[in-house]
Write a protein that holds these residues in place. Structure first.
Motif, PDB file in Angstrom:
ATOM      1  N   GLN A  63       2.573   3.221   0.226  1.00  0.00           N
ATOM      2  CA  GLN A  63       1.400   4.028  -0.134  1.00  0.00           C
ATOM      3  C   GLN A  63       0.147   3.157  -0.246  1.00  0.00           C
ATOM      4  O   GLN A  63      -0.939   3.555   0.199  1.00  0.00           O
ATOM      5  CB  GLN A  63       1.671   4.755  -1.454  1.00  0.00           C
ATOM      6  N   ALA A  64       0.296   1.971  -0.829  1.00  0.00           N
ATOM      7  CA  ALA A  64      -0.842   1.071  -0.974  1.00  0.00           C
ATOM      8  C   ALA A  64      -1.387   0.641   0.384  1.00  0.00           C
ATOM      9  O   ALA A  64      -2.588   0.348   0.513  1.00  0.00           O
ATOM     10  CB  ALA A  64      -0.433  -0.160  -1.786  1.00  0.00           C
ATOM     11  N   ALA A  65      -0.511   0.623   1.393  1.00  0.00           N
ATOM     12  CA  ALA A  65      -0.931   0.252   2.750  1.00  0.00           C
ATOM     13  C   ALA A  65      -1.480   1.453   3.511  1.00  0.00           C
ATOM     14  O   ALA A  65      -1.827   1.330   4.693  1.00  0.00           O
ATOM     15  CB  ALA A  65       0.241  -0.361   3.513  1.00  0.00           C
ATOM     16  N   GLY A  66      -1.521   2.616   2.872  1.00  0.00           N
ATOM     17  CA  GLY A  66      -2.102   3.806   3.488  1.00  0.00           C
ATOM     18  C   GLY A  66      -1.145   4.636   4.306  1.00  0.00           C
ATOM     19  O   GLY A  66      -1.582   5.515   5.065  1.00  0.00           O
ATOM     20  N   HIS A  67       0.155   4.411   4.175  1.00  0.00           N
ATOM     21  CA  HIS A  67       1.144   5.138   4.974  1.00  0.00           C
ATOM     22  C   HIS A  67       1.617   6.404   4.273  1.00  0.00           C
ATOM     23  O   HIS A  67       1.533   6.532   3.048  1.00  0.00           O
ATOM     24  CB  HIS A  67       2.343   4.249   5.277  1.00  0.00           C
ATOM     25  N   GLY A  68       2.165   7.328   5.042  1.00  0.00           N
ATOM     26  CA  GLY A  68       2.796   8.515   4.493  1.00  0.00           C
ATOM     27  C   GLY A  68       4.240   8.211   4.143  1.00  0.00           C
ATOM     28  O   GLY A  68       4.948   7.566   4.930  1.00  0.00           O
TER      29      GLY A  68
END
Length: 349
Positions: free
Chosen positions: A25-30
């Motif tokens: 999530q911190a890396a912007g992924h779903g």
């Protein structure tokens, strides 16, 4: 942004997947979770979205991270094994920790003791890769979640804290044998106890241990186990993998009839000896401390709380072809995939 799927079949898989979910999530992924069997009905904290098997297939994730022995091979993406515990020698290597089931592309190992055997297997079988990353479950153990541990420890009011944990395997479980001895220790009140059991233990056993809760003890759920390990000074256990999880903190462990006792354990087989063994654990000698340090280095030398980041990096390296070309999976993997299809009731493409 990419989509990723987390897979677990038991509640104890959730603390393994949780830190990885935070990293994704911190890396912007779903991030999505397919939770079955004993984990069905559970959920990871939002924004992780729980999905059913058809939604998981439609998701077409970039990778599937499994905290179980299996993984749905009919879902797209790299299949990554995170492990649901350390190797505590409950079974032979052929049936236990080092059993290769033919369904994973990447094994993210915990430390040298696990990495070396899996790399030897990978060199021979060539249908999976191995990267030593550390174990995602232990990330919170080293990230300094002191407030949560302090809250769990607060009722001790300065007393030493003992954590009791037990496996569900009937022939190895200490819980049925030590209840009376633990109850006597709890009643004495000179130490504070945190009590937990494997989710698969019989309900009647849960009732007996929950009944010990009071001013001198608390019962903690599986999801609180890592926090409880951080809060405790000494562990009392059996042949559960919690022994290894606890030792990586360089803290003493007392084990009851461990299947393969090691120098870092204070093992005993008579419940009447519990007070003496606990006393030894709270005053460990130099030899015991050296054994604890050596074992911890062999199973999980990383203490930076960044295993989840390394798991993601290793997965990307696999997908980029940096870990070599893998052979086709063996027929055993196809058969296990078919069994999981039947269990989940999915027969689509």
């Amino acid at each position: 942004m990419a989509e990723y799927l987390l897979f677990a079949t038991e509640r104890y898989g959730l603390p393994i997947l949780g830190p990885l979910a935070e990293t994704l999530q911190a890396a912007g992924h779903g991030v999505h979770a397919l939770l079955t069997r004993g984990a069905a009905g559970c959920a990871l904290p939002a924004p992780v979205r729980s999905v059913d098997v058809r939604q998981a297939v439609a998701l077409r994730p970039r990778a599937v991270f499994s905290a179980a022995n299996d993984v749905p091979t009919f879902v797209s993406g790299a299949k990554v094994q995170l492990f649901h515990g350390f190797n505590v020698e409950k079974r032979s290597d052929a049936r236990g920790h080092f059993r290769v089931r033919g369904v994973f592309d990447l094994y993210c190992t915990q430390g040298p003791a696990t990495t070396a055997p899996f790399r030897a297997l990978a060199e021979k079988q060539r249908h999976f890769a191995v990267v030593e990353t550390g174990w995602t479950k232990l990330d919170p153990l080293f990230r300094g979640h002191d407030a949560e541990a302090a809250a769990l420890r607060a009722p001790a009011a300065g007393r030493p804290v003992v954590l009791f944990a037990s496996t569900f395997t009937e022939r190895l479980s200490a819980a049925p044998h030590l209840h009376a001895a633990i109850a006597a220790e709890v009643a004495r009140g000179d130490r504070y106890w945190l009590l937990t059991l494997h989710p698969k233990c019989p309900p009647a056993l849960f009732e007996r241990y929950r009944a010990l809760a009071g001013p001198n003890a608390a019962f903690v759920e599986t999801e609180q186990l890592v926090t409880a390990q951080r809060a405790a000074d000494v562990l009392l256990a059996d042949t559960t993998s919690v022994v290894s999880e606890f030792v990586v903190q360089r803290k003493p462990v007392v084990t009851f009839r461990n299947r393969a006792p090691k120098p870092h354990m204070i093992d005993f087989d008579d419940p009447a000896d519990l007070p003496d063994r606990l006393a030894r654990a709270f005053a460990p000698g130099a030899e015991l401390r050296q054994a604890i340090d050596a074992y911890a280095e062999s199973i999980h030398p990383c203490r930076d709380g960044r295993a989840s980041e390394r798991v993601l990096a290793a997965t990307e390296a696999l997908l980029a072809g940096e870990l070599g070309v893998l052979r086709r999976k063996p027929l055993a993997g196809w058969w296990r995939g078919l069994q999981l299809r039947r269990e989940l009731g999915y027969w689509g493409r």
